[in-house]
Design a protein around this motif. Structure first.
Motif, PDB file in Angstrom:
ATOM      1  N   ASP A  52      14.283 -47.860  24.607  1.00 39.35           N
ATOM      2  CA  ASP A  52      14.769 -47.171  23.407  1.00 39.35           C
ATOM      3  C   ASP A  52      14.891 -45.688  23.733  1.00 39.35           C
ATOM      4  OD1 ASP A  52      15.326 -46.314  20.849  1.00 39.35           O
ATOM      5  OD2 ASP A  52      13.255 -46.404  20.166  1.00 39.35           O
TER       6      ASP A  52
ATOM      7  N   HIS B  86      21.985 -43.764  20.745  1.00 39.62           N
ATOM      8  CA  HIS B  86      21.303 -42.488  20.475  1.00 39.62           C
ATOM      9  C   HIS B  86      20.771 -41.831  21.747  1.00 39.62           C
ATOM     10  CE1 HIS B  86      18.186 -45.582  19.624  1.00 39.62           C
ATOM     11  NE2 HIS B  86      17.285 -44.705  20.019  1.00 39.62           N
TER      12      HIS B  86
ATOM     13  N   TYR C  18       7.135 -50.009  21.900  1.00 40.80           N
ATOM     14  CA  TYR C  18       8.063 -49.176  21.126  1.00 40.80           C
ATOM     15  C   TYR C  18       7.467 -47.790  20.856  1.00 40.80           C
ATOM     16  CZ  TYR C  18      10.884 -47.752  17.059  1.00 40.80           C
ATOM     17  OH  TYR C  18      11.687 -47.079  16.185  1.00 40.80           O
ATOM     18  N   HIS C  19       8.222 -46.755  21.201  1.00 41.54           N
ATOM     19  CA  HIS C  19       7.819 -45.358  20.973  1.00 41.54           C
ATOM     20  C   HIS C  19       6.459 -45.031  21.608  1.00 41.54           C
ATOM     21  CE1 HIS C  19      10.802 -44.251  17.505  1.00 41.54           C
ATOM     22  NE2 HIS C  19      11.393 -44.657  18.616  1.00 41.54           N
TER      23      HIS C  19
ATOM     24  N   HIS D 135      16.016 -39.442  22.466  1.00 42.75           N
ATOM     25  CA  HIS D 135      14.639 -39.761  22.847  1.00 42.75           C
ATOM     26  C   HIS D 135      14.322 -39.212  24.240  1.00 42.75           C
ATOM     27  CE1 HIS D 135      14.692 -42.081  19.322  1.00 42.75           C
ATOM     28  NE2 HIS D 135      14.026 -43.148  19.703  1.00 42.75           N
TER      29      HIS D 135
ATOM     30  N   TYR E  11      18.516 -48.297  13.093  1.00 40.74           N
ATOM     31  CA  TYR E  11      19.228 -47.269  13.858  1.00 40.74           C
ATOM     32  C   TYR E  11      20.408 -46.711  13.028  1.00 40.74           C
ATOM     33  CZ  TYR E  11      16.355 -48.764  17.825  1.00 40.74           C
ATOM     34  OH  TYR E  11      15.302 -49.048  18.651  1.00 40.74           O
TER      35      TYR E  11
HETATM   36 ZN   LIG Z   1      13.441 -44.823  18.714  1.00 43.02          ZN
END
Ligand SMILES: [Zn+2]
Length: 437
Positions: free
Chosen positions: A196, A187, A325-326, A190, A297
């Motif tokens: 990520d 992906h 994460y994030h 982001h 995902y």
């Molecule tokens: Zn993510």
């Protein structure tokens, strides 16, 4: 190439550093599910491989979804009454709620408050938040930064646009001897988050680059797509082609964390599931195996019941399972070149396994062939010249035209490359014949 060769790929360390350099180059770009950030990202990737860029107009119906309007942002800030930027998009693109609609007005802290997002448990970190399908605006900031805000009148500015445009994604196709395909997907939506999923992008890119220079049985397709809406769009536009996908992996979060995580395809026993398990079991790394679940995902879309493709998800740190994460802590210090290199080597081993997983028929199936007279048998269980004699016996016994080399590796407990090397020897002695597949 076999699995052990993959781990000693010339310059593996250098590849880890090159992946890290790419992540560093992509890190500052403000990406989202649409807009210039994705296009800029694909332009950077195009310096390495000739990715085809697709633009799908806003409003396009893709199954139950609609391609949204395109979002772009130039600047955003919150200024106090002294004109100081107390929250500043130019310092980090995470400061803006991704997909915020434009706003430019003054308000009190009380009015602003519902639009501020923090992480009280990690007071130094800035959270990453999105609002793609609910029109909203907001700012993300560290909890410490939030605690410093006084009762003041603030100037709020988000210089963004949400207009008809395109959803952009990248696709790279490498034809092989066969039209059957292996799919890799990552992906590209982001903003400044390193693990990520800039790590997934870097892995997909370097895997594609490497595979473009080797002989391939399968064709390989790489998708650089925004999460969820990207895979839904791709599947909707390419529905008829999906029957060619024989194996697939979603690549995500592969630059941090001391062990690998593999989430199985919905089928649970697909060849890709077996292949990843075999490689992980016989590599030195520790790992976790997760059963399929309809969250995570883009495997969620590839494994939706109307497609049910053999696509698993290859990760180190699973989504939501690591504190960074994030958040702004998923930064360039969090990912490591050595871990990226290891992820690359293991991915290559998986690819090599898939490409070499053939079914043979024993040409001397009535009792064992006399291996001694062919110089293939010395001491039971011994290893002579790199050939494991017990592996030879397993292959001869199970090569009845139905078991693949991976089936034999799994049944015998040997690593795939041990079985592959032994099978190559039997092939040289005309004791095996490939089945037409
Ligand atoms: Zn993510």
């Amino acid at each position: 190439m076999n699995i052990s060769d993959c781990k000693s790929v010339p310059g593996l360390n250098d590849i880890g550093y090159e992946m890290y350099r790419l992540i560093t180059e992509l890190y500052p770009i403000c990406r989202s599910i649409t807009g210039n950030g994705v296009r800029e990202t694909l332009q950077v990737l195009k310096k390495h491989i000739s990715i085809e860029v697709h633009n799908v107009p806003s409003g396009t119906q893709v199954f139950d979804w609609t391609v949204p309007r395109e979002w772009n942002i130039r600047d955003a800030y919150v200024k106090n009454s002294r004109g100081e930027r107390v929250i500043d998009f130019r310092k980090s693109n995470l400061h803006v709620l991704n997909y915020s609609v434009p706003i430019n007005r003054r308000m009190s802290l009380a009015e602003l408050r519902p639009h501020l997002f923090t992480l009280p448990n990690y007071p130094d970190w800035v959270p990453y938040r999105t609002s793609y399908y609910n029109e909203n605006w907001g700012f993300c900031l560290s909890h410490n930064q939030f605690m410093e805000l006084t009762d003041d009148e603030y100037e709020i500015c988000i210089d963004s646009s949400l207009e008809p445009g395109f959803l952009t994604y990248g696709e790279y196709f490498l034809p092989g001897e066969s039209g059957d395909e292996v799919l890799f997907s990552c992906h590209v939506c982001h903003p400044s988050l390193a693990n990520d999923d800039l790590s997934g992008i870097a892995l997909a890119l370097f895997l594609a680059k490497h595979l473009s220079n080797v002989k391939r049985k399968y064709s390989y397709r790489f998708l650089f797509i925004p999460g969820t809406i990207g895979s839904i769009t791709w599947l909707s536009l390419n529905e008829r082609e999906t029957s060619r996908i024989k194996h697939g992996l979603v690549l995500a979060s592969l630059g941090a964390g001391d062990k690998f995580t593999y989430k199985k395809s919905r089928r649970g026993n697909a060849e890709i599931d077996q292949a990843v398990l075999n490689v992980l079991r016989h590599s030195a790394s520790s790992y976790d195996i997760l059963d399929f679940s309809p969250y995570g995902y883009d495997e969620r879309q590839f494994c939706s019941p109307g497609f049910d493709l053999p696509v698993g998800c290859f990760m180190r740190t699973p989504n939501g399972s690591f504190p960074q994460y994030h958040t702004s802590a998923d930064n360039l210090d969090f990912v490591q070149p050595s871990l990226l290199a290891e992820s690359f080597a293991v991915s290559l081993a998986i690819v090599s396994l898939l490409d070499n997983n053939v079914i043979y028929a024993n040409q001397n199936p009535k009792c064992e062939p006399q291996l001694g007279k062919r110089g293939l048998y010395r001491a039971m269980g011994g290893v002579e010249g790199g050939i494991n004699e017990l592996a030879l016996l397993w292959i001869l016994n199970l090569s009845d035209g139905t078991h693949s080399l991976l089936d034999i590796a799994e049944r015998s407990g040997y690593a795939f490359d041990t079985i592959k090397r032994a099978a190559d020897t039997l092939l040289d002695h005309r004791l095996l014949k490939p089945m037409l597949q």
